[in-house]
Design a protein around this motif. Structure first.
Motif, PDB file in Angstrom:
ATOM      1  N   GLU A   7      99.309  70.847 122.708  1.00  0.00           N
ATOM      2  CA  GLU A   7     100.015  72.119 122.764  1.00  0.00           C
ATOM      3  C   GLU A   7      99.837  72.685 124.182  1.00  0.00           C
ATOM      4  N   PRO A   8     100.825  73.419 124.683  1.00  0.00           N
ATOM      5  CA  PRO A   8     100.684  73.979 126.032  1.00  0.00           C
ATOM      6  C   PRO A   8      99.596  75.046 126.093  1.00  0.00           C
ATOM      7  N   ASP A   9      98.907  75.086 127.242  1.00  0.00           N
ATOM      8  CA  ASP A   9      97.972  76.175 127.510  1.00  0.00           C
ATOM      9  C   ASP A   9      98.780  77.411 127.892  1.00  0.00           C
ATOM     10  N   GLU A  10      98.165  78.585 127.804  1.00  0.00           N
ATOM     11  CA  GLU A  10      98.887  79.820 128.105  1.00  0.00           C
ATOM     12  C   GLU A  10      99.347  79.891 129.558  1.00  0.00           C
ATOM     13  N   ASP A  12     100.411  77.240 131.355  1.00  0.00           N
ATOM     14  CA  ASP A  12     101.368  76.172 131.642  1.00  0.00           C
ATOM     15  C   ASP A  12     102.789  76.705 131.775  1.00  0.00           C
ATOM     16  N   LYS A  13     103.567  76.051 132.631  1.00  0.00           N
ATOM     17  CA  LYS A  13     104.995  76.315 132.718  1.00  0.00           C
ATOM     18  C   LYS A  13     105.662  75.408 131.687  1.00  0.00           C
ATOM     19  N   VAL A  14     106.439  75.979 130.783  1.00  0.00           N
ATOM     20  CA  VAL A  14     107.087  75.205 129.729  1.00  0.00           C
ATOM     21  C   VAL A  14     108.576  75.102 130.042  1.00  0.00           C
ATOM     22  N   GLN A  21     110.470  69.424 124.930  1.00  0.00           N
ATOM     23  CA  GLN A  21     109.673  70.490 125.519  1.00  0.00           C
ATOM     24  C   GLN A  21     108.498  69.888 126.270  1.00  0.00           C
ATOM     25  N   ALA A  23     105.206  70.824 128.937  1.00  0.00           N
ATOM     26  CA  ALA A  23     104.325  71.822 129.534  1.00  0.00           C
ATOM     27  C   ALA A  23     103.727  71.240 130.802  1.00  0.00           C
ATOM     28  N   ASP A  25     101.092  71.957 134.015  1.00  0.00           N
ATOM     29  CA  ASP A  25     100.017  72.767 134.588  1.00  0.00           C
ATOM     30  C   ASP A  25     100.472  73.249 135.969  1.00  0.00           C
TER      31      ASP A  25
END
Length: 56
Positions: A7-10, A12-14, A21, A23, A25
């Motif tokens: 899952e993407p970290d907060e 990350d650019k998604v 999708q 994500a 860094d």
């Protein structure tokens, strides 16, 4: 640089690429230009191709 199926970290650019999708860094985003995600049949895994001149 590596790949993970997480899952993407907060921070990350998604983005959506070819309906997938992704994500990214922000620390490595400058190194992701002109990269291609490919499947290597010899290792039976995913690899990133391209952009060797900007590699770490």
């Amino acid at each position: 640089m590596g790949l993970a199926l997480d899952e993407p970290d907060e921070k990350d650019k998604v983005v959506r690429i070819n309906e997938i999708q992704v994500a990214i860094d922000p620390d490595i985003e400058p190194y992701t230009d002109n990269l291609t995600l490919d499947f290597n049949q010899d290792t039976n895994g995913l690899v990133l191709l391209g952009n060797e001149s900007n590699c770490c």
